[in-house]
Design a protein around this motif. Structure first.
Motif, PDB file in Angstrom:
ATOM      1  N   LYS A  61     -41.531 -15.297 -39.256  1.00  0.00           N
ATOM      2  CA  LYS A  61     -41.170 -15.341 -40.673  1.00  0.00           C
ATOM      3  C   LYS A  61     -42.189 -14.650 -41.569  1.00  0.00           C
ATOM      4  O   LYS A  61     -41.855 -14.233 -42.677  1.00  0.00           O
ATOM      5  CB  LYS A  61     -41.015 -16.799 -41.118  1.00  0.00           C
ATOM      6  N   GLY A 185     -39.119 -13.674 -48.323  1.00  0.00           N
ATOM      7  CA  GLY A 185     -39.420 -14.645 -47.275  1.00  0.00           C
ATOM      8  C   GLY A 185     -38.215 -15.093 -46.476  1.00  0.00           C
ATOM      9  O   GLY A 185     -38.355 -15.835 -45.504  1.00  0.00           O
ATOM     10  N   GLU A 188     -35.771 -12.708 -41.182  1.00  0.00           N
ATOM     11  CA  GLU A 188     -36.226 -13.234 -39.899  1.00  0.00           C
ATOM     12  C   GLU A 188     -36.433 -12.069 -38.929  1.00  0.00           C
ATOM     13  O   GLU A 188     -35.540 -11.235 -38.758  1.00  0.00           O
ATOM     14  CB  GLU A 188     -35.212 -14.220 -39.326  1.00  0.00           C
ATOM     15  N   HIS A 346     -36.229 -27.341 -40.384  1.00  0.00           N
ATOM     16  CA  HIS A 346     -35.978 -25.904 -40.465  1.00  0.00           C
ATOM     17  C   HIS A 346     -34.531 -25.581 -40.110  1.00  0.00           C
ATOM     18  O   HIS A 346     -33.868 -24.805 -40.790  1.00  0.00           O
ATOM     19  CB  HIS A 346     -36.918 -25.163 -39.516  1.00  0.00           C
ATOM     20  N   HIS A 350     -31.736 -24.054 -42.599  1.00  0.00           N
ATOM     21  CA  HIS A 350     -31.155 -22.786 -42.177  1.00  0.00           C
ATOM     22  C   HIS A 350     -29.634 -22.851 -42.234  1.00  0.00           C
ATOM     23  O   HIS A 350     -28.982 -21.976 -42.802  1.00  0.00           O
ATOM     24  CB  HIS A 350     -31.636 -22.488 -40.753  1.00  0.00           C
TER      25      HIS A 350
END
Length: 364
Positions: A61, A185, A188, A346, A350
């Protein structure tokens, strides 16, 4: 009720996205297949390979992460395999239990010479990297991504520069997933490296190189794409350096008419989607069920907005098969769904982001 069921049907395919990401399963060079290993967390006892084994199948990341070079905690591989200037290379990406799962974002290919030592002793973070290929969207009105081919079990292709100087190199394959990259940010990165020995009598060297820590600007327009799901969106600015001049006659770009995934391989089918529950009255109130649940999908319900018709016309959405609607959708018998594996914060965040964007794009 019918609208609610249709939205649930749209969400179920997204659930596996948080269960696993992926890795480079194999690479084919001039017809010879070289297999890799699964991530260390899945396959702690690795077989000898030319593909450096990553520790986890999750994404990188941060562009300051040393794992951006060759993947998370990826040590040198045991083998180095031969290649020639002009060799055709096919990269087969996979999830742990099926095909690759993401379908938005570019596919990048880099190389770096293993200077001073054999590649099985070379620190990838010290490499001088040059880009040899990049692929984004295919030509045509649908603006379909080459990355989507990976979800169908196909590889993507690149070509070793035709006059590349002989020597030991790292060949870096990278998938960049942009499905939640609407702000800085969100991108991926999934990099992986193959150790190759280039033969022949070529004398070509790259006109410029870049260190891995300077490879990307996280705020660049190629990595921040707030309009990625808009109809007709065109991705025309790639992140990172331009393709090296030495590869201009051998690398692939997104404007090539050649299908980058013309070779196909058989992959196991994906697991049954996990259960997802949410409050349809507010897209911000979406939750992930981590236990076995029941769900109902009404494929017979018609499209509720003109946007759905436009999506179908553009090829960006596949309409559900026509079936005879039930007399009362609320009486449909629910079908069991698989147990969700979205168990970490996470993974839940996501999927929540994916759910919101897919729902807004498809049914808002």
């Amino acid at each position: 009720m019918r609208r609610s069921l249709n939205i649930l049907c749209l969400l179920l395919p997204l659930a596996p996205l948080v269960a696993s990401h992926g890795y480079l399963k194999s690479v084919t060079i001039d017809g010879t297949i070289y297999s890799g290993n699964g991530p260390t967390e899945e396959q702690p006892k690795a077989q000898d390979s030319a593909i450096r084994q990553i520790a986890t199948n999750g994404p990188i990341k941060l562009i300051t992460d040393p794992g951006l070079a060759c993947g998370a905690s990826a040590p040198p591989a045991a083998l180095t395999v031969p290649a020639d200037p002009g060799s055709a290379v096919a990269f087969q990406w996979s999830a742990i239990n099926g095909n690759w799962i993401h379908d938005h974002g570019p596919l990048m290919t880099y190389m770096a010479a293993c200077k001073g030592v054999p590649c099985d002793k070379f620190n990838a973070t010290e490499g001088d990297w040059f880009k040899i290929a990049e692929l984004g969207q295919k030509n045509g009105s649908t603006h379909e991504w080459y990355q989507k081919d990976l979800t169908e079990g196909k590889p993507y292709n690149a070509t070793i520069p035709k006059n590349l100087k002989a020597g030991s190199y790292l060949l870096r394959s990278e998938v960049i997933s942009l499905q939640i990259a609407t702000s800085v940010g969100g991108a991926e990165f999934y990099p992986s490296c193959i150790q190759v020995e280039i033969k022949g009598d070529g004398d070509g060297v790259p006109n410029s190189t870049v260190k891995i820590g300077d490879l990307y600007d996280p705020a660049s327009s190629g990595l921040v794409v707030p309009n990625i799901y808009d109809l007709g969106y065109t991705y025309d600015i790639f992140p990172g350096p331009p393709i090296a001049e030495i590869a201009s006659q051998g690398g692939l770009t997104s404007n090539d008419t050649t299908d980058a995934a013309s070779q196909t391989t058989s992959q196991p089918s994906s697991a049954l989607p996990s259960a997802v529950s949410f409050n349809t009255s507010s897209f911000s109130d979406i939750s992930i069920s981590t236990s076995t649940a029941l769900c109902t999908c009404d494929d017979s319900a018609p499209s509720s907005t003109q946007k759905d018709h436009n999506d179908a016309a553009q090829g960006s959405a596949t309409p559900p098969p026509a079936t005879t609607p039930s007399a009362d959708a609320s009486q449909s018998q629910p079908q069991p769904c698989a147990q969700s594996s979205a168990s970490t914060p996470h993974e839940r965040r996501h999927l929540q982001d994916l759910v919101k964007r897919r729902v807004i794009r498809r049914v808002a």
